[in-house]
Motif scaffolding. Structure first.
Motif, PDB file in Angstrom:
ATOM      1  N   ALA A  74       0.812  -1.219   0.000  1.00 17.19           N
ATOM      2  CA  ALA A  74       0.000   0.000   0.000  1.00 17.19           C
ATOM      3  C   ALA A  74       0.838   1.258   0.000  1.00 17.19           C
ATOM      4  O   ALA A  74       0.343   2.330  -0.263  1.00 17.19           O
ATOM      5  CB  ALA A  74      -0.922   0.007   1.228  1.00 17.19           C
ATOM      6  N   GLN A  75       2.141   1.153   0.297  1.00 21.29           N
ATOM      7  CA  GLN A  75       2.899   2.364   0.533  1.00 21.29           C
ATOM      8  C   GLN A  75       2.987   3.257  -0.706  1.00 21.29           C
ATOM      9  O   GLN A  75       2.951   4.477  -0.595  1.00 21.29           O
ATOM     10  CB  GLN A  75       4.308   2.029   1.023  1.00 21.29           C
ATOM     11  N   GLU A  76       3.055   2.670  -1.903  1.00 24.28           N
ATOM     12  CA  GLU A  76       3.237   3.492  -3.095  1.00 24.28           C
ATOM     13  C   GLU A  76       1.997   4.298  -3.416  1.00 24.28           C
ATOM     14  O   GLU A  76       2.075   5.371  -3.991  1.00 24.28           O
ATOM     15  CB  GLU A  76       3.620   2.596  -4.274  1.00 24.28           C
ATOM     16  N   ASP A  77       0.836   3.794  -3.008  1.00 26.66           N
ATOM     17  CA  ASP A  77      -0.410   4.426  -3.402  1.00 26.66           C
ATOM     18  C   ASP A  77      -1.181   4.933  -2.204  1.00 26.66           C
ATOM     19  O   ASP A  77      -2.372   5.098  -2.257  1.00 26.66           O
ATOM     20  CB  ASP A  77      -1.280   3.421  -4.154  1.00 26.66           C
ATOM     21  N   VAL A 271       7.302  23.373 -12.268  1.00 29.06           N
ATOM     22  CA  VAL A 271       8.051  22.120 -12.110  1.00 29.06           C
ATOM     23  C   VAL A 271       7.047  21.049 -11.724  1.00 29.06           C
ATOM     24  O   VAL A 271       6.394  21.137 -10.687  1.00 29.06           O
ATOM     25  CB  VAL A 271       9.150  22.234 -11.044  1.00 29.06           C
ATOM     26  N   MET A 272       6.903  20.039 -12.563  1.00 30.64           N
ATOM     27  CA  MET A 272       5.955  18.950 -12.340  1.00 30.64           C
ATOM     28  C   MET A 272       6.743  17.681 -12.036  1.00 30.64           C
ATOM     29  O   MET A 272       7.567  17.244 -12.845  1.00 30.64           O
ATOM     30  CB  MET A 272       5.083  18.761 -13.581  1.00 30.64           C
ATOM     31  N   ILE A 273       6.493  17.084 -10.854  1.00 32.52           N
ATOM     32  CA  ILE A 273       7.258  15.913 -10.440  1.00 32.52           C
ATOM     33  C   ILE A 273       6.292  14.770 -10.156  1.00 32.52           C
ATOM     34  O   ILE A 273       6.149  14.300  -9.027  1.00 32.52           O
ATOM     35  CB  ILE A 273       8.118  16.213  -9.200  1.00 32.52           C
ATOM     36  N   THR A 274       5.601  14.323 -11.156  1.00 32.42           N
ATOM     37  CA  THR A 274       4.718  13.170 -11.052  1.00 32.42           C
ATOM     38  C   THR A 274       4.329  12.713 -12.443  1.00 32.42           C
ATOM     39  O   THR A 274       4.340  13.513 -13.387  1.00 32.42           O
ATOM     40  CB  THR A 274       3.438  13.505 -10.249  1.00 32.42           C
ATOM     41  N   ASN A 275       4.006  11.457 -12.576  1.00 36.92           N
ATOM     42  CA  ASN A 275       3.393  10.981 -13.806  1.00 36.92           C
ATOM     43  C   ASN A 275       1.899  11.253 -13.736  1.00 36.92           C
ATOM     44  O   ASN A 275       1.340  11.491 -12.662  1.00 36.92           O
ATOM     45  CB  ASN A 275       3.667   9.490 -13.988  1.00 36.92           C
ATOM     46  N   LEU A 276       1.249  11.213 -14.875  1.00 30.08           N
ATOM     47  CA  LEU A 276      -0.193  11.441 -14.879  1.00 30.08           C
ATOM     48  C   LEU A 276      -0.924  10.330 -14.143  1.00 30.08           C
ATOM     49  O   LEU A 276      -1.932  10.577 -13.460  1.00 30.08           O
ATOM     50  CB  LEU A 276      -0.713  11.550 -16.317  1.00 30.08           C
ATOM     51  N   ASN A 280      -3.144   4.889  -9.886  1.00 22.82           N
ATOM     52  CA  ASN A 280      -4.328   5.724 -10.018  1.00 22.82           C
ATOM     53  C   ASN A 280      -3.920   7.066 -10.597  1.00 22.82           C
ATOM     54  O   ASN A 280      -2.735   7.371 -10.719  1.00 22.82           O
ATOM     55  CB  ASN A 280      -5.004   5.927  -8.653  1.00 22.82           C
ATOM     56  N   GLU A 281      -4.912   7.900 -10.931  1.00 23.46           N
ATOM     57  CA  GLU A 281      -4.584   9.210 -11.471  1.00 23.46           C
ATOM     58  C   GLU A 281      -3.870  10.047 -10.420  1.00 23.46           C
ATOM     59  O   GLU A 281      -4.310  10.153  -9.283  1.00 23.46           O
ATOM     60  CB  GLU A 281      -5.856   9.958 -11.902  1.00 23.46           C
ATOM     61  N   LYS A 282      -2.771  10.652 -10.816  1.00 22.70           N
ATOM     62  CA  LYS A 282      -2.015  11.517  -9.928  1.00 22.70           C
ATOM     63  C   LYS A 282      -2.117  12.976 -10.331  1.00 22.70           C
ATOM     64  O   LYS A 282      -1.913  13.865  -9.504  1.00 22.70           O
ATOM     65  CB  LYS A 282      -0.534  11.097  -9.917  1.00 22.70           C
ATOM     66  N   PRO A 335       9.548   8.132  -8.432  1.00 27.06           N
ATOM     67  CA  PRO A 335       8.364   7.356  -8.058  1.00 27.06           C
ATOM     68  C   PRO A 335       7.659   7.951  -6.848  1.00 27.06           C
ATOM     69  O   PRO A 335       8.289   8.544  -5.969  1.00 27.06           O
ATOM     70  CB  PRO A 335       8.932   5.966  -7.741  1.00 27.06           C
ATOM     71  N   ASP A 336       6.351   7.780  -6.799  1.00 25.70           N
ATOM     72  CA  ASP A 336       5.531   8.331  -5.726  1.00 25.70           C
ATOM     73  C   ASP A 336       5.934   7.760  -4.376  1.00 25.70           C
ATOM     74  O   ASP A 336       6.114   6.566  -4.221  1.00 25.70           O
ATOM     75  CB  ASP A 336       4.055   8.016  -5.993  1.00 25.70           C
ATOM     76  N   GLN A 337       6.097   8.643  -3.383  1.00 26.76           N
ATOM     77  CA  GLN A 337       6.406   8.296  -1.994  1.00 26.76           C
ATOM     78  C   GLN A 337       7.741   7.572  -1.850  1.00 26.76           C
ATOM     79  O   GLN A 337       8.031   7.005  -0.811  1.00 26.76           O
ATOM     80  CB  GLN A 337       5.287   7.440  -1.393  1.00 26.76           C
ATOM     81  N   LYS A 338       8.541   7.615  -2.899  1.00 27.75           N
ATOM     82  CA  LYS A 338       9.863   7.011  -2.830  1.00 27.75           C
ATOM     83  C   LYS A 338      10.882   8.059  -3.245  1.00 27.75           C
ATOM     84  O   LYS A 338      10.606   9.249  -3.209  1.00 27.75           O
ATOM     85  CB  LYS A 338       9.926   5.769  -3.722  1.00 27.75           C
ATOM     86  N   THR A 339      12.050   7.618  -3.611  1.00 30.37           N
ATOM     87  CA  THR A 339      13.095   8.539  -4.029  1.00 30.37           C
ATOM     88  C   THR A 339      13.687   8.066  -5.350  1.00 30.37           C
ATOM     89  O   THR A 339      13.629   6.870  -5.677  1.00 30.37           O
ATOM     90  CB  THR A 339      14.220   8.613  -2.975  1.00 30.37           C
ATOM     91  N   PRO A 340      14.276   8.973  -6.113  1.00 34.57           N
ATOM     92  CA  PRO A 340      14.890   8.549  -7.376  1.00 34.57           C
ATOM     93  C   PRO A 340      16.038   7.579  -7.140  1.00 34.57           C
ATOM     94  O   PRO A 340      16.640   7.553  -6.064  1.00 34.57           O
ATOM     95  CB  PRO A 340      15.401   9.875  -7.965  1.00 34.57           C
TER      96      PRO A 340
END
Length: 440
Positions: A74-77, A271-276, A280-282, A335-340
């Motif tokens: 669940a952590q990523e979402d 500056v946009m730091i997320t995928n669409l 789920n939709e971000k 990646p969401d809630q993570k680091t590059p």
């Protein structure tokens, strides 16, 4: 303890001595009731299976609401689970563990000030779909806990020299302790109470702190909804006022508001730091392939440049007789809630954005930064940008103070412990680059 009268004895007496039936039955019933009252079980209960109620209750209490696999997946979402003010936290301790016994997971309801996001302490926000009306708005006295949080954020500091920075960056235990000690400063949804406001927020509990929120200009300023956007002004390096705007990724319902903000604030850079989409939709795709018009603002794509880790779009904005240029840096490798996986691409992007900001007209406003919720990746980027300037200018960095400064203006900035550690790693790398350049 008394004698046990078995059912065979009772039945034998009833069968062989009929005149005594009623008396024996009455005696048996009374004895049975007294026995049950005193010892918790009837005369007919079997002693062959011992019952340990304490152990049974303990085993039930240890059952988590989610299986361990669901909890870790669940952590990523996690933000997509519709947050509510009182959030259960599955906490397996402050140290990083790759595995844990599901029986040791505990569920603790905590307030918004206490929420923590990380790989080891995950906030799972749950709400019935549709129960989304916010709860209140208006200034209210700070509780002792909130007052203490404010004082910590105003006073928190930990200045690091280069050597201290390099040592600190690999001291995971100390970084975790510092991260968890720092208040998140989330807004209580009770501070907002406007029907329909839920349609303006991507996540129900990620709300703009009231004192620093961006207020949209409107012909009807008494209509709160027309002035509202989930965005906050943030200070920059050396307490520069309104250097950045941190905001959520626009939704289908807020694309027009987003462009109103871009135009109103004269922002030269997004500056946009997320995928669409990330499961789920971000974020809604708020820009056109060619030309589109929102709220009287005509947005035209001039050029698109694709780099390894980001793309650059240059727009022309027109409103009435005025025309402006706008640059959008879309970073897709975080990646969401993570680091590059790598720090250099982020440092490169920070430096490119800084140069583009320096080249913008003097009348330009804040740089707009957003991810999905506008606190995690957004917080990391803005903190890194501020701290790179501090390191170049002063030769030292205060990552804790910068984090506190950001959270004072928008709660939850730098959302997870892993992100907090990553900021330290990035700054350590940047300092080494600066030292290497100086030696050459």
């Amino acid at each position: 303890m008394g004698y046990y009268v078995g059912p065979a004895v009772i039945l034998g007496l009833l069968w062989t001595r009929p005149p005594l039936n009623l008396l024996i039955l009455f005696f048996f019933i009374v004895t049975h009731m007294v026995w049950k009252w005193r010892y918790g079980s009837g005369l007919l209960a079997s002693d062959s299976t011992p019952r340990d109620i304490g152990d049974r209750r303990q085993s039930v209490s240890r059952q988590p609401s989610f299986t361990l696999s669901e909890w870790t997946d669940a952590q990523e979402d996690l933000l997509d689970l519709d947050p509510v003010p009182q959030t259960p936290v599955f906490d397996i301790g402050s140290d990083i563990r790759t595995e844990a016994d599901a029986a040791t997971l505990t569920v603790t309801p905590v307030g918004l000030q206490e929420r923590r996001g990380s790989n080891v302490s995950l906030t799972l926000d749950m709400c019935t779909p549709g129960c989304t009306e916010p709860y209140g708005y208006g200034a209210s006295p700070l509780s002792p806990r909130d007052q203490s949080a404010q004082e910590y954020l105003l006073q928190g500091t930990h200045m690091l020299t280069p050597d201290m920075l390099h040592t600190r960056a690999i001291d995971d235990q100390s970084l975790q302790a510092e991260f968890y000690e720092t208040p998140m400063n989330f807004v209580d949804p009770k501070e907002y109470n406007y029907p329909g406001l839920v349609r303006k927020n991507r996540y129900k509990t990620i709300l703009p702190n009231t004192h620093s929120r961006v207020v949209l200009k409107s012909e009807d300023e008494d209509d709160f909804l027309t002035t509202y956007i989930n965005a906050n002004y943030l200070k920059g390096y050396n307490e520069e006022e309104r250097a950045y705007i941190a905001t959520q990724g626009p939704t289908v319902n807020t694309v027009g508001d987003f462009w109103r903000m871009v135009w109103q604030e004269k922002s030269p850079i997004i500056v946009m730091i997320t995928n669409l989409e990330e499961k789920n939709e971000k974020c809604a795709e708020y820009w056109p392939e060619d030309t589109v018009k929102h709220e009287g603002i005509e947005i035209t794509v001039v050029s698109v440049t694709q780099e390894d880790d980001y793309s650059l779009r240059v727009f022309t904005l027109k409103c009435e007789d005025e025309e402006r240029s706008l640059r959008q840096y879309w970073y897709t490798s975080w990646p969401d809630q993570k680091t590059p996986d790598k720090a250099p691409p982020l440092l490169e992007l920070v430096q490119k954005v800084e140069r583009a900001r320096d080249d913008a007209p003097p009348s330009s406003g804040p740089t707009i930064v957003h991810c999905s919720a506008g606190i995690g990746r957004t917080g990391c980027f803005i903190a890194t940008s501020i701290l790179c300037k501090q390191l170049r200018t002063e030769g030292v960095v205060d990552i804790l103070k910068t984090t506190c400064q950001l959270r004072l203006d928008r709660g939850g900035m730098i959302q997870t412990c892993e992100q907090y550690q990553f900021v330290h790693h990035v700054l350590s790398l940047y300092e080494k680059q600066l030292s290497h350049s100086a030696e050459e």
